[in-house]
Enzyme design. Sequence first.
Site, PDB file in Angstrom:
ATOM      1  N   GLY A 237     -90.417  -5.027 -17.069  1.00 44.82           N
ATOM      2  CA  GLY A 237     -89.446  -4.444 -17.339  1.00 44.82           C
ATOM      3  C   GLY A 237     -89.430  -2.968 -16.857  1.00 44.82           C
ATOM      4  CB  CYS A 238     -91.943  -0.268 -17.652  1.00 40.29           C
ATOM      5  SG  CYS A 238     -91.928  -0.639 -19.425  1.00 40.29           S
TER       6      CYS A 238
END
Length: 155
Positions: free
Chosen positions: A46-47
């Site tokens: 996600g990051c």
Amino acid sequence: MTERLQAGDPAPDFTLPDADGKPVSLTDFRGRRVIVYFYPAAGTPGCTKEACDFRDNLAELNDAGVDVLGVSPDKPAKLAKFRDAEGLTFPLLSDVDKQALTAWGAFGEKQMYGKTVTGVIRSTFLVDPEGRIEEALYNVRATGHVAKLRKDLKV
């Protein structure tokens, strides 16, 4: 519950080391708008999506007078590896002791997979040239919020 910032609040100042260990202060960006986004961990799926979304939109944001700073509790060495692996061209800042994360309301209790946990609350802020919060977005999704920011900024 962690205190949350709102539009009009002064942006809490910080000086944090970047991926190369060089100190970067929020006050370095006075006179320009800056997006400060807080993310849980460099190199996670996600990051990575979120950072690459900022990277891919950075030229348009910069052309509109907006800088970008990413902040996580990762150590500078991990940030440098992440930056180099993903070709990130904006500063990634290390907040190992979580003081900035806490001051900005981006660290505290959150829901994760139906459980209450304590950790980084994925958050994005737009700071105006005078150092005040223009927009505060908490619990943002890793993908899609850069497009919302661009729309809000008319970029």
